[in-house]
Write an enzyme that holds these catalytic residues in place. Structure first.
Site, short mmCIF file in Angstrom:
data_model
loop_
_atom_site.label_atom_id
_atom_site.label_comp_id
_atom_site.label_asym_id
_atom_site.label_seq_id
_atom_site.Cartn_x
_atom_site.Cartn_y
_atom_site.Cartn_z
N ASP A 11 -2.44 -12.42 3.71
CA ASP A 11 -1.14 -12.08 4.27
C ASP A 11 -1.33 -11.81 5.76
OD1 ASP A 11 1.57 -11.44 4.49
OD2 ASP A 11 1.58 -10.31 2.63
N GLU B 191 10.08 -5.28 4.17
CA GLU B 191 8.87 -4.53 3.85
C GLU B 191 8.64 -3.38 4.82
OE1 GLU B 191 5.24 -6.83 4.64
OE2 GLU B 191 6.52 -8.37 5.49
#
Length: 870
Positions: A344, A541
């Site tokens: 990520d 997020e």
């Protein structure tokens, strides 16, 4: 219509306990196998129960190895230089690399983050996207090896980065539809949208099984029920990849099963936090979506930011980006995954001992492609040096590149066609999928209350529409919609979208729909019904976390309750449409509503909401998440001890049902949490002050002679005086910090303050807590600099930090821990309103992230001594 199935997981915890308690046979047994799902109506069936595995199962992938591809890959890998191989493993961000650099460094893939567009233009046309895809491709195939580059994108609810594209409901709404066939169709449409603009790779689907709805990514999970997630994972990959035997179809794109593993199970719902699950829980709860996705042939898996740690159980994998057990032993070994593993965004930098540009541990753990958006040149140089020194084995590099090339061959990337020459390229009509999106919205609506059968509305009803989300496409679409957090957008940014207000006007007639956002100046009694469209505003997020807050909607959005108070009991029934990314404690809102609809985050097709309200479609949606009956009821999952939700998983009214909700308790709980940390007790939880964004009730400010009263720092992270200014920055992860610059033209301060007044924080002094923050010092202070804590000025205490910051200059990221006892002289801990302030009178620049008070942190050997601060 397929039968909706919602498994009650009461037996799951018992099954998991049995797995943990049983050591299994003493002799080796055949490993368990996870094959393709049973089908219903041609799509994966949502099973009532799933098998319980004693170990990680071998997953039978739909895409088998092709000997011809394997020979081509082996020959190419043998011919490549180390620099060419490392280039294939490196993934820069499109705005940090040029096509010429793709060629020079043999880059294998690029990505664009949320809110990143060709030329930085949010309104970039499909042709602009396609032209950039061609430029990257053309550069890559002029290298010696002629390996084409691929482009990955966060297409999580449609091609949501592209201006004008249809945006589908977020996954939480799709979970309520309980329709795997719908998931396949949406995924097929999403793949087509990507092919229009030239991307090869979708960073989707998210397979999180969410356990705590305080997590800011709750809406990215289909359900808290792994049965749904497993079936949906299978169909999402089927649709995205248009999969055939041994390769993808020509309308497909590479799918990504993410985030491996346990991202939905962190303590307190903390994004990128610690998952304490046993291995049995990981296997049988968090792993289920991956068994479905890998069985469908998913060709990439993205590793999760979270840690997997439970010292009592002997589990200490730490950050999963550095876990060989998770990536190699489990995913590639036991599960048999032969595609590529991707990190990520700057995820390697979170592994202990690593940086964003250097992490041999992550590569040795099994990472194949490293998402290193900006520091990619340094990463390449460091990785080559680590291979040459023997820190990384060449065999590990060869394995990574083999997997990358295998996926590229399977995806048809070597077929010799530029992105603009591929099927559907440039066909802008394929960006539109309004009919399908509207179907998805209709099926996702969940009716929670319907006293007096207020719904459906009569076709000739005269209605008053109120609420901030009635005419807000940004609120409808939520995070990951054009921009990363979904903020900074207007209705004009979704030119093909329909707001709920516009859809109601279309359904009932413009003359029969009156709109007043705040409900001021109108008489509800003059209407047949009031429709209040309220709920959450966009977040993604990190920023969306409620880790140290309750689930009470009225605390988060008091304006919504104020609107309901103006219309409730005023002569017309009130229908509340709740637009939100998770279940929240809405007892107050329910009590003021005759009918209540969970609309989730429906995307650009508000017509689907209006269809359900007006009876053009029936309410069929069922909760795939439990709904809390109290502000502190999180986590809340079937099978938990004392499970007692307001509405359980599987709840949803249909025609003629009223729900009989009755009058609900409206008890509130105040900050900082549901358990007291003040008074003479001892704090046990962190006091978050600034964690990627302001943590309630604190707000960030700058002050200077220009305005000592304080200028609040905006939601975009910016504020400016002549003496001091702030901009958003990265310290640990993307956008988690504020970069503060004192210009040297006068004194200035940055601080976090509770505008409502002080809080009793004596519990943190009793707990030997420390003020902890992460920082990067860009330039040392030129004058005396202090860190202070205030108990409503002029009540305050400070420590001198000039030498501290000077010593940290140029050292990269540092974590500072100052015992709160250092502020004891002069500070009234019973009335702290400003838990962090930095003041200086000269030039200075530093970024600050993760500001918090942490119990017991003063015991840490890395904590500063008060005598060091003078």
């Amino acid at each position: 219509m397929r039968k909706r199935r919602f498994a009650v997981l009461s037996g799951l915890s018992l099954l998991l306990s049995a797995v943990v308690a049983s050591p299994g046979p003493a002799t080796a047994a055949e490993p368990p196998v996870a094959g393709p799902p049973a089908l219903e109506n041609g799509c994966a069936k949502i099973e009532d129960t799933l098998p319980t595995y004693s170990d990680w199962p071998k997953v039978e992938s739909k895409i088998e190895k092709d000997p011809a591809i394997e020979r081509k890959v082996a020959k190419l890998v043998a011919d490549m230089t180390l620099a060419e191989k490392v280039g294939q493993m490196t993934q820069p961000e499109i705005n940090a690399i040029t096509p010429a650099e793709v060629k020079e460094y043999f880059i294998g893939s690029v990505l664009n983050g949320g809110g990143s567009f060709p030329g930085g233009n949010k309104h970039a046309t499909a042709d602009a996207w396609l032209n950039l895809a061609d430029a990257f491709y053309d550069a890559s195939v002029t290298t010696r090896t002629k390996v084409p580059v691929i482009w990955g994108i966060d297409a999580v609810h449609g091609n949501n980065n592209v201006f004008g594209a249809t945006i589908f409901p977020h996954n939480i709404g799709l979970g309520a539809a309980a329709d795997p066939c719908l998931i396949r169709k949406i995924s097929e449409a999403t793949a087509e949208q990507l092919r229009v603009t030239g991307q090869d790779w979708a960073f989707a689907p998210t397979l999180a099984v969410v356990r705590d709805d305080r997590w800011g990514r709750t809406y990215e999970g289909y359900a808290e029920d792994p049965n749904i997630t497993r079936a949906y994972g299978y169909e999402a990959v089927q649709g995205l990849q248009d999969s055939h035997w041994r390769r993808l179809g020509n309308r497909g794109v590479i799918a990504t099963a993410k985030h491996f593993i346990g991202d939905g199970g962190t303590r307190n719902g903390a994004d990128q936090g610690v998952n304490p699950s046993s291995e049995a829980e990981m296997i049988n709860l968090h792993g289920q979506g991956y068994y479905g996705a890998l069985a469908a042939g998913a060709q990439s898996v993205m590793v999760s930011f979270n840690s997997w740690t439970n010292e009592e159980l002997g589990i200490n994998e730490g950050k999963l980006h550095g876990s060989k057990k998770a990536i190699t032993d489990i995913l590639k070994g036991k599960m048999g995954f032969d595609g590529l593993v991707v990190s990520d965004w700057n995820g390697i930098g979170q592994v202990a001992g690593c940086t964003n540009a250097s992490c041999a541990q992550a590569i040795n753990a099994g990472m194949d492609i490293v998402m290193v958006p900006n520091e990619w040149k340094a990463f390449i140089a460091n990785t080559i040096a680590q291979v040459e020194s023997g820190e990384i084995a060449m065999s590990r590099i060869d394995d990574a590149v083999t997997r990358i090339l295998r996926v590229k061959y399977r995806a048809g990337i070597f077929d010799g066609r530029r992105p603009s020459d591929r099927v559907l390229a440039g066909d802008e009509t394929r960006l539109q999928a309004e009919k399908l999106a509207r179907e998805a919205v209709r099926k996702s609506q969940v009716l929670l209350k319907n006293n007096g059968n207020v719904l459906p509305l009569a076709r000739d009803a005269k209605v008053l529409v109120v609420g901030k989300s009635a005419d807000s496409l940004p609120n409808q679409t939520g995070g990951w919609s054009l921009t990363w957090q979904g903020t900074g957008n207007t209705n004009a940014d979704f030119p093909n979208g329909t707001s709920i207000l516009a859809a109601l006007r279309e359904a009932l007639g413009t003359s029969d729909v009156t709109f007043s956002e705040t409900a001021d100046g109108v008489d509800p009694a003059q209407f047949d019904a009031v429709i209040a469209v309220i709920g959450e505003t966009p977040y993604a997020e990190g920023v969306g976390d409620l880790t140290r807050r309750t689930l009470e909607a009225a605390k988060l959005y008091p304006g919504d309750l104020a609107v309901l108070d103006k219309v409730a009991g005023k002569g017309a029934p009130v229908v509340t449409v709740y637009v939100a990314g998770r279940p929240l404690y809405v007892n107050k809102e329910l009590n003021r509503s005759d009918a209540f609809v969970a609309a989730w985050l429906p995307g650009t097709e508000g017509g689907g909401v209006a269809d359900a309200l007006t009876g053009r479609s029936a309410f069929t949606g069922k909760l795939s998440y439990s709904w809390p009956k109290s502000a502190c009821q999180s986590p809340l999952n079937p099978g938990d001890a004392g499970y007692d939700p307001l509405f359980p998983v599987g709840y949803g009214l249909t025609g003629g049902q009223t729900g009989n909700v009755g009058q609900l308790d409206e008890t509130s709980h105040e900050f900082p949490s549901c358990t007291s940390t003040g008074g003479g007790g001892t704090a046990t939880e962190d006091l978050d002050v600034f964690v990627r964004t302001d943590a309630d009730p604190y707000r960030s400010f700058i002050g200077s002679p220009e305005n000592w009263g304080g200028t609040q720092i905006g939601p975009d992270g910016t504020a400016s005086h002549a003496e001091i200014n702030t901009v958003p920055a990265d310290v640990n992860v993307q956008g988690d910090a504020l970069k503060v610059t004192w210009t040297g033209t006068g004194p200035g301060q940055v601080y976090y303050q509770n505008p409502a007044g002080g809080s009793d924080l004596r519990g943190y002094l009793n707990a030997n807590a420390a003020l902890v923050f992460d920082t990067i010092v860009h330039s040392a202070p030129a004058a005396r600099t202090v860190i202070s804590v205030h108990c409503v000025y002029p009540c305050f205490s400070e420590v001198v930090a000039t030498n501290l910051f000077t010593g940290l200059a140029g050292d990269g990221k540092s974590t500072v821990k100052i015992p709160v006892s250092c502020f004891a002289n002069g500070l009234d801990f019973e009335n702290v309103n400003t838990p962090f302030l930095v003041y200086t009178e000269g030039a200075f620049s530093a970024s600050f992230a993760n500001v918090r008070w942490v119990p017991q942190a003063a015991d840490d050997p890395d904590a500063l001594a008060c005598s060091d601060l003078s």
